[in-house]
Design an enzyme around this catalytic site. Structure first.
Site, mmCIF file in Angstrom:
data_model
loop_
_atom_site.group_PDB
_atom_site.id
_atom_site.type_symbol
_atom_site.label_atom_id
_atom_site.label_comp_id
_atom_site.label_asym_id
_atom_site.label_seq_id
_atom_site.Cartn_x
_atom_site.Cartn_y
_atom_site.Cartn_z
ATOM 1 N N GLY A 153 0.813 -1.218 0.000
ATOM 2 C CA GLY A 153 0.000 0.000 0.000
ATOM 3 C C GLY A 153 0.845 1.266 0.000
ATOM 4 O O GLY A 153 2.017 1.257 0.362
ATOM 5 N N ARG B 185 -1.886 8.835 3.621
ATOM 6 C CA ARG B 185 -2.167 9.744 4.745
ATOM 7 C C ARG B 185 -0.895 10.165 5.497
ATOM 8 O O ARG B 185 -0.926 11.078 6.299
ATOM 9 C CB ARG B 185 -3.162 9.096 5.717
ATOM 10 C CG ARG B 185 -4.602 9.283 5.279
ATOM 11 C CD ARG B 185 -5.560 8.505 6.135
ATOM 12 N NE ARG B 185 -5.470 7.076 5.877
ATOM 13 C CZ ARG B 185 -6.036 6.149 6.652
ATOM 14 N NH1 ARG B 185 -6.683 6.502 7.739
ATOM 15 N NH2 ARG B 185 -5.926 4.874 6.336
ATOM 16 N N LYS C 259 4.983 3.963 3.227
ATOM 17 C CA LYS C 259 4.605 3.893 4.637
ATOM 18 C C LYS C 259 5.456 2.927 5.454
ATOM 19 O O LYS C 259 5.971 3.283 6.516
ATOM 20 C CB LYS C 259 3.128 3.504 4.741
ATOM 21 C CG LYS C 259 2.679 3.227 6.153
ATOM 22 C CD LYS C 259 1.195 3.324 6.316
ATOM 23 C CE LYS C 259 0.450 2.148 5.747
ATOM 24 N NZ LYS C 259 -0.991 2.253 6.070
ATOM 25 N N GLY D 247 -12.691 -3.338 10.065
ATOM 26 C CA GLY D 247 -13.655 -4.363 9.688
ATOM 27 C C GLY D 247 -14.314 -4.888 10.959
ATOM 28 O O GLY D 247 -13.653 -5.036 11.987
ATOM 29 N N ASN E 147 -11.685 -6.497 13.378
ATOM 30 C CA ASN E 147 -10.664 -7.323 12.752
ATOM 31 C C ASN E 147 -9.320 -6.608 12.888
ATOM 32 O O ASN E 147 -9.132 -5.508 12.375
ATOM 33 C CB ASN E 147 -11.021 -7.504 11.273
ATOM 34 C CG ASN E 147 -9.904 -8.145 10.473
ATOM 35 O OD1 ASN E 147 -9.050 -8.836 11.034
ATOM 36 N ND2 ASN E 147 -9.931 -7.918 9.164
ATOM 37 N N LYS F 261 38.444 9.996 17.302
ATOM 38 C CA LYS F 261 38.088 9.186 16.146
ATOM 39 C C LYS F 261 39.155 8.128 15.928
ATOM 40 O O LYS F 261 40.350 8.444 15.966
ATOM 41 C CB LYS F 261 37.972 10.066 14.901
ATOM 42 C CG LYS F 261 37.526 9.307 13.671
ATOM 43 C CD LYS F 261 38.193 9.771 12.378
ATOM 44 C CE LYS F 261 39.592 9.236 12.209
ATOM 45 N NZ LYS F 261 40.196 9.506 10.894
HETATM 46 C C1 UD1 Z 1 -7.836 -3.994 6.722
HETATM 47 C C2 UD1 Z 1 -8.995 -4.994 6.817
HETATM 48 C C3 UD1 Z 1 -9.903 -4.574 7.989
HETATM 49 C C4 UD1 Z 1 -9.097 -4.520 9.255
HETATM 50 C C5 UD1 Z 1 -7.885 -3.599 9.103
HETATM 51 C C6 UD1 Z 1 -7.001 -3.729 10.316
HETATM 52 C C7 UD1 Z 1 -9.408 -5.713 4.520
HETATM 53 C C8 UD1 Z 1 -10.314 -5.608 3.355
HETATM 54 N N1 UD1 Z 1 -9.741 -5.002 5.581
HETATM 55 O O1 UD1 Z 1 -8.395 -2.732 6.419
HETATM 56 O O2 UD1 Z 1 -10.971 -5.509 8.130
HETATM 57 O O3 UD1 Z 1 -9.916 -4.071 10.330
HETATM 58 O O4 UD1 Z 1 -7.111 -3.976 7.955
HETATM 59 O O5 UD1 Z 1 -5.917 -2.822 10.257
HETATM 60 O O6 UD1 Z 1 -8.449 -6.452 4.486
HETATM 61 N N2 UD1 Z 1 -2.258 -3.919 1.032
HETATM 62 C C9 UD1 Z 1 -1.561 -4.466 -0.007
HETATM 63 N N3 UD1 Z 1 -2.131 -4.506 -1.230
HETATM 64 C C10 UD1 Z 1 -3.378 -4.038 -1.462
HETATM 65 C C11 UD1 Z 1 -4.098 -3.470 -0.393
HETATM 66 C C12 UD1 Z 1 -3.524 -3.431 0.843
HETATM 67 O O7 UD1 Z 1 -0.425 -4.910 0.164
HETATM 68 O O8 UD1 Z 1 -3.831 -4.128 -2.600
HETATM 69 C C13 UD1 Z 1 -1.619 -3.881 2.352
HETATM 70 C C14 UD1 Z 1 -1.475 -2.475 2.885
HETATM 71 O O9 UD1 Z 1 -0.206 -1.948 2.506
HETATM 72 C C15 UD1 Z 1 -1.551 -2.694 4.382
HETATM 73 C C16 UD1 Z 1 -2.459 -3.905 4.525
HETATM 74 O O10 UD1 Z 1 -2.467 -4.554 3.261
HETATM 75 O O11 UD1 Z 1 -0.272 -3.022 4.914
HETATM 76 C C17 UD1 Z 1 -3.883 -3.536 4.921
HETATM 77 O O12 UD1 Z 1 -4.425 -2.721 3.913
HETATM 78 P P1 UD1 Z 1 -5.240 -1.402 4.250
HETATM 79 O O13 UD1 Z 1 -5.659 -0.763 2.981
HETATM 80 O O14 UD1 Z 1 -4.520 -0.596 5.252
HETATM 81 O O15 UD1 Z 1 -6.554 -2.075 4.898
HETATM 82 P P2 UD1 Z 1 -7.539 -1.436 5.948
HETATM 83 O O16 UD1 Z 1 -8.480 -0.549 5.251
HETATM 84 O O17 UD1 Z 1 -6.762 -0.886 7.073
HETATM 85 CA CA CA Z 2 -4.521 -0.223 7.538
#
Ligand code: UD1
Ligand code: CA
Length: 486
Positions: free
Chosen positions: A12, A16, A23, A142, A181, A379
């Protein structure tokens, strides 16, 4: 643990954080977020790890490639899609054990929690274990939906969950659920792959949600259970600079708490920052504004603390460190005093003292009882046993014997504008104040150098060396000049 593999989601963008850096490359206590997660997985005993990278991967890959395989997710199409990319990696081909899924932006996950999830799956035989937490304000997470009635027999009915619904897809009733979650899971690898193949994008974000596999597994008759975290702080995700600071403070409190439990005094723990690989001895006092980063060891006796995210913590004896001190990759013996000092790749043997305001650079070695005092920079030099450099000196590329005294303001002139040259100073030698030792130069044992000397030639043992203009005194000069001016 048995056959376990871990997938770490780190593709990701983290928009933000408003950063050029991806990140998961941001750091807490000097260690990138994704590294905390990799290390927690390793400490839990998992060797086979795949990191899913995408956004800013040039910066993420070097952080993890030494101990994990890399799967590239070109386009971030959701967490389920990210896991599919990892399952495609050759290191997981044919793998049929337990898969742990962790998030690269959740650095506070503890190894004991990873093990507890794996144990819960083995004990229950469930297809999936989801780590959950109850939050007063669950917004954004979630939600865990438990529908008791049709829980399959294999699972502990109290733990069974039916599905997970994302914030953006939740009805008002679902959004009122405060069990969330955490984003950490444990799956049967084969069942996970089957369920992932069925995940679609019919949701508010048009993404492939990993969370959808829970309902899919249940629909095909498999048990899915929750394991409730006993410490919700470990589930904190870093999505903003505020959360980055929050995670730092939590990790700081965790590490400092363990060090204090092991016998270290901290006058103000919130003002002490210790990285994860720091080893501090028993009865060491850490004063305010002390930062210990990288591999720092203070003291000798070793006690290995039970189950920590620290690798091994050494607990030794009686140093006073700080206030206002930053030590990086530095080793300190027992009974040392280090005050207002910055040290990088330096070594202090037992009873050595540094500061206030010493700057110890790479290769500085203070032998037993040696001293680097105020406004002293050292040093790549050995300061022999009991030798003292008390005030306003620069010592570089020098080997100094035992019992040497360096007068205030003395300097080794080690650089001629092109190359660095060495200085040697023998045992018991006394260097007068404001001496320039122009390297390469060798001053033998038991020498005395007159104050203000510029030493350019070697000095043999037992000699007095004086290299400065002779003092001349003109009697009555002042009054004679005043008369002449009038
Ligand atoms: C996700 C969960 C949510 C949970 C939360 C906890 C899903 C759909 N939702 O939401 O239920 O409560 O985490 O923190 O999983 N990432 C990828 N590739 C992608 C999308 C995301 O590698 O295509 C990685 C992101 O970099 C991150 C992690 O997966 O490290 C979670 O993704 P993020 O978009 O932050 O999910 P949340 O909306 O936080
Ligand atoms: Ca997250």
């Amino acid at each position: 643990m048995g056959e376990h593999a871990a997938i770490i989601l780190a593709a990701g963008a983290g928009t933000r954080l408003k950063s050029k850096k991806p990140k998961v490359a941001h750091e807490i206590l000097g260690k990138p977020l994704v590294r905390w997660v990799v290390d927690a997985a390793k400490e839990a005993g998992i060797e086979r790890i795949v990191t899913v990278v995408g956004h800013g991967r040039d910066q993420v890959v070097p952080l993890v490639e030494a101990d994990t395989a890399i799967a590239v997710q070109e386009e971030q199409r959701g967490t389920a899609h990210a896991v599919l990319c990892a399952l495609d990696d050759q290191s997981l081909s044919g793998f049929d054990g337990t898969i742990v899924i962790l998030s690269g932006d959740c650095p506070l996950v503890r190894p004991e929690t990873i093990r507890a999830m794996a144990d819960a799956r083995e004990a229950s035989g469930a297809a999936a274990v989801v780590l959950t937490m109850r939050l007063a304000d669950p917004f954004g997470y979630g939600r865990i939906i438990r529908e008791e009635a049709d829980a399959p027999d294999t699972a502990d009915a109290a733990a069974a969950i039916a599905r997970i619904v994302e914030q953006k897809d939740a009805t008002a009733e679902e959004a009122a659920v405060c069990e969330c979650n955490a984003g950490f899971y444990c799956f049967d690898a084969r069942l996970l792959a089957d369920a992932l193949a069925q995940v679609g994008t019919d949701n508010a974000q048009g993404e492939f949600y990993l969370t959808d596999v829970i309902a899919l597994l249940r629909a095909s008759g498999h048990a899915t259970i929750a394991l409730e975290s006993d410490d919700a702080t470990e589930c904190l995700g870093v999505n903003s600079r505020r959360q980055l600071a929050e995670a730092s403070a939590i990790m700081q409190a965790r590490i400092n708490g363990r060090l204090m439990d092991a016998g270290v005094t901290m006058v103000a723990p919130e003002l002490v920052w210790c990285g994860p690989d720091v080893k501090v001895a028993r009865d060491v006092v850490l004063h305010p504004h002390v930062t210990l980063m990288g591999t720092v060891e203070i003291g000798e006796d070793t006690i290995v603390l039970p189950l920590t995210t620290l690798t091994d913590t050494r607990i030794g004896e009686g140093c006073t460190i700080g206030p206002n001190t930053r030590l990086t990759d530095t080793r300190i013996g027992n009974g040392c005093t280090v005050e207002e000092t910055i040290a990088l790749e330096a070594t202090l043997d037992d009873g050595a003292t540094a500061g206030p305001r010493a700057y110890l650079r790479p290769g500085a070695h203070l032998c037993e009882g040696a001293k680097a005092g105020t406004h002293v920079e050292i040093k790549k030099s050995t300061i022999g046993k009991g030798s003292k450099v008390p005030h306003l000196s620069y010592i570089g590329d020098t080997v100094m014997g035992e019992g040497v005294n360096i007068g205030a303001g003395s300097i080794t002139c080690n650089y001629d504008g092109t190359s660095k040259h060495a200085t040697t100073i023998g045992d018991r030698t006394f260097i007068g104040s404001d001496t320039m030792m122009v390297a390469p130069v060798s001053i033998a044992d038991d020498v005395v150098v007159g104050a203000g000397s510029v030493i350019t030639k070697d000095v043999p043992a037992g000699a007095l060396a004086v290299a400065r203009a002779r003092e001349r005194v003109y009697d009555g000069w002042v009054s004679a000049h005043r008369e002449a001016r009038q």
